[in-house]
Design a protein around this motif. Structure first.
Motif, PDB file in Angstrom:
ATOM      1  N   ASN A  74     -10.702   1.027   4.340  1.00 28.54           N
ATOM      2  CA  ASN A  74     -10.357   1.006   5.758  1.00 28.54           C
ATOM      3  C   ASN A  74     -11.526   0.499   6.604  1.00 28.54           C
ATOM      4  O   ASN A  74     -12.699   0.753   6.299  1.00 28.54           O
ATOM      5  N   SER A  75     -11.170  -0.184   7.681  1.00 26.55           N
ATOM      6  CA  SER A  75     -12.169  -0.606   8.670  1.00 26.55           C
ATOM      7  C   SER A  75     -11.587  -0.364  10.058  1.00 26.55           C
ATOM      8  O   SER A  75     -10.469   0.128  10.200  1.00 26.55           O
ATOM      9  N   ASP A  76     -12.326  -0.761  11.084  1.00 26.63           N
ATOM     10  CA  ASP A  76     -11.834  -0.597  12.447  1.00 26.63           C
ATOM     11  C   ASP A  76     -10.637  -1.500  12.731  1.00 26.63           C
ATOM     12  O   ASP A  76      -9.858  -1.219  13.638  1.00 26.63           O
ATOM     13  N   GLN A  77     -10.476  -2.572  11.953  1.00 27.99           N
ATOM     14  CA  GLN A  77      -9.409  -3.539  12.216  1.00 27.99           C
ATOM     15  C   GLN A  77      -8.351  -3.635  11.112  1.00 27.99           C
ATOM     16  O   GLN A  77      -7.378  -4.373  11.256  1.00 27.99           O
ATOM     17  N   ALA A  78      -8.532  -2.915  10.013  1.00 27.95           N
ATOM     18  CA  ALA A  78      -7.566  -2.951   8.907  1.00 27.95           C
ATOM     19  C   ALA A  78      -7.583  -1.608   8.197  1.00 27.95           C
ATOM     20  O   ALA A  78      -8.662  -1.097   7.880  1.00 27.95           O
ATOM     21  N   TRP A  79      -6.400  -1.049   7.932  1.00 28.11           N
ATOM     22  CA  TRP A  79      -6.334   0.297   7.361  1.00 28.11           C
ATOM     23  C   TRP A  79      -5.028   0.484   6.591  1.00 28.11           C
ATOM     24  O   TRP A  79      -4.122  -0.344   6.672  1.00 28.11           O
ATOM     25  N   VAL A  80      -4.960   1.597   5.855  1.00 32.40           N
ATOM     26  CA  VAL A  80      -3.793   1.913   5.038  1.00 32.40           C
ATOM     27  C   VAL A  80      -3.008   3.065   5.664  1.00 32.40           C
ATOM     28  O   VAL A  80      -3.585   4.071   6.082  1.00 32.40           O
ATOM     29  N   ALA A  81      -1.693   2.902   5.735  1.00 36.63           N
ATOM     30  CA  ALA A  81      -0.780   3.983   6.112  1.00 36.63           C
ATOM     31  C   ALA A  81       0.286   4.072   5.022  1.00 36.63           C
ATOM     32  O   ALA A  81       0.802   3.046   4.578  1.00 36.63           O
ATOM     33  N   SER A  82       0.587   5.278   4.592  1.00 35.19           N
ATOM     34  CA  SER A  82       1.446   5.435   3.418  1.00 35.19           C
ATOM     35  C   SER A  82       2.665   6.307   3.672  1.00 35.19           C
ATOM     36  O   SER A  82       2.613   7.283   4.415  1.00 35.19           O
ATOM     37  N   THR A  83       3.758   5.926   3.006  1.00 33.77           N
ATOM     38  CA  THR A  83       4.925   6.795   2.890  1.00 33.77           C
ATOM     39  C   THR A  83       4.763   7.588   1.597  1.00 33.77           C
ATOM     40  O   THR A  83       4.721   7.012   0.512  1.00 33.77           O
ATOM     41  N   SER A  84       4.606   8.905   1.716  1.00 30.77           N
ATOM     42  CA  SER A  84       4.479   9.749   0.523  1.00 30.77           C
ATOM     43  C   SER A  84       5.809  10.437   0.261  1.00 30.77           C
ATOM     44  O   SER A  84       6.491  10.881   1.188  1.00 30.77           O
ATOM     45  N   ALA A  85       6.187  10.496  -1.015  1.00 36.14           N
ATOM     46  CA  ALA A  85       7.487  11.057  -1.381  1.00 36.14           C
ATOM     47  C   ALA A  85       7.357  11.918  -2.627  1.00 36.14           C
ATOM     48  O   ALA A  85       6.559  11.626  -3.520  1.00 36.14           O
ATOM     49  N   LEU A  86       8.144  12.978  -2.676  1.00 35.90           N
ATOM     50  CA  LEU A  86       8.110  13.926  -3.787  1.00 35.90           C
ATOM     51  C   LEU A  86       9.309  13.712  -4.704  1.00 35.90           C
ATOM     52  O   LEU A  86      10.462  13.740  -4.264  1.00 35.90           O
ATOM     53  N   TYR A  87       9.015  13.499  -5.983  1.00 32.58           N
ATOM     54  CA  TYR A  87      10.040  13.439  -7.023  1.00 32.58           C
ATOM     55  C   TYR A  87       9.894  14.681  -7.903  1.00 32.58           C
ATOM     56  O   TYR A  87       8.788  14.976  -8.365  1.00 32.58           O
ATOM     57  N   ARG A  88      10.997  15.378  -8.174  1.00 29.86           N
ATOM     58  CA  ARG A  88      10.950  16.579  -9.010  1.00 29.86           C
ATOM     59  C   ARG A  88      11.714  16.350 -10.307  1.00 29.86           C
ATOM     60  O   ARG A  88      12.844  15.853 -10.303  1.00 29.86           O
ATOM     61  N   LEU A  89      11.068  16.715 -11.404  1.00 27.38           N
ATOM     62  CA  LEU A  89      11.673  16.610 -12.730  1.00 27.38           C
ATOM     63  C   LEU A  89      11.679  17.986 -13.379  1.00 27.38           C
ATOM     64  O   LEU A  89      10.784  18.806 -13.121  1.00 27.38           O
ATOM     65  N   PRO A  90      12.643  18.274 -14.249  1.00 31.25           N
ATOM     66  CA  PRO A  90      12.672  19.578 -14.915  1.00 31.25           C
ATOM     67  C   PRO A  90      11.541  19.748 -15.920  1.00 31.25           C
ATOM     68  O   PRO A  90      11.091  20.869 -16.173  1.00 31.25           O
ATOM     69  N   ALA A  91      11.077  18.642 -16.489  1.00 33.45           N
ATOM     70  CA  ALA A  91      10.000  18.690 -17.480  1.00 33.45           C
ATOM     71  C   ALA A  91       9.266  17.351 -17.474  1.00 33.45           C
ATOM     72  O   ALA A  91       9.769  16.359 -16.939  1.00 33.45           O
TER      73      ALA A  91
END
Length: 230
Positions: A153-170
């Protein structure tokens, strides 16, 4: 007060002289923000709202970073997707992390959206590329859309993320690929448990992903009917 003097982190391949001859496949050709002509569209599509300064340059929503220039694909926001895959419940939970081959830390598998790609498509694609696991048929819980404290990241370029949860039985088999050096299931009953397991293995958890993992644990605690994520 001392004058603000951020360090330019632009790598040689993104210098104007280099871009004039060859543009890396992962980067836009604009040598400076002045060469970007769709700022209104980028602002409207941003996961996290941002403004432009008097020069017409994007301003990192989190404020000064001490870094200037660009070490990411685009000026302004770079949209990413981070799939948090959890197997099991309670103290038996495990989370799937990769070892990033660029900085050698344990992190959520994920990466940047391709042009025109949706976050949901990127979640599935990145997970498949980095771990060999196909969760195209699963519906995740979107946990948030946030700025990520990425080391680029810098003052003029950065990361923004969509975080998502996946659930599995095992757990399911995971094979590292793309920019992952390893793919491992780790104990995920609490964040402290995860920290201890990673430290005991002589590895380090990616600091920028701690808030995303903490949020996932809080969601899981609510869903399973008990509190506490430490």
């Amino acid at each position: 007060m001392s004058e603000y003097e951020p360090v330019d982190i632009t790598p040689p391949e993104l210098w104007p002289s280099a871009l004039a001859h060859d543009v890396p496949h992962w980067a836009e050709a604009a040598p400076t923000p002045n060469d970007v002509h769709d700022w209104p569209q980028r602002q409207a599509a941003a996961l996290v709202a941002f403004t432009l300064d008097a020069r017409g340059w994007p301003v990192n929503p989190k404020g000064p970073t001490g870094r200037t220039g660009r070490n990411l694909g685009k000026w302004g926001e770079n949209a990413a997707a981070d799939p948090i895959v959890v197997a099991g419940t309670g103290q038996e939970r495990q989370v799937l992390l990769i070892t990033r081959d660029d900085i050698g830390v344990e992190a959520i598998p994920g990466g940047m959206l391709d042009p025109g790609e949706t976050a949901l498509a990127a979640l599935v694609r990145e997970l498949g590329e980095e771990t060999g696991i196909d969760l195209a048929g699963h519906r995740p819980v979107i946990l948030g859309q946030d700025l990520v404290d990425d080391h680029r990241n810098s003052d003029q370029a950065w990361v923004a993320s969509t975080s998502a949860l996946y659930r599995l039985p095992a757990t399911v088999p995971a094979i590292a690929g793309d920019d992952a050096a390893d793919a491992t299931w780790w104990p995920f009953g609490t964040l402290d448990q995860l920290d201890s397991a990673i430290t005991d293995a002589g590895r380090t958890l990616y600091t920028a992903h701690r808030p995303l993992l903490h949020r996932a644990l809080a969601h899981l605690a609510d869903a399973e009917g008990h509190g506490g994520s430490r």
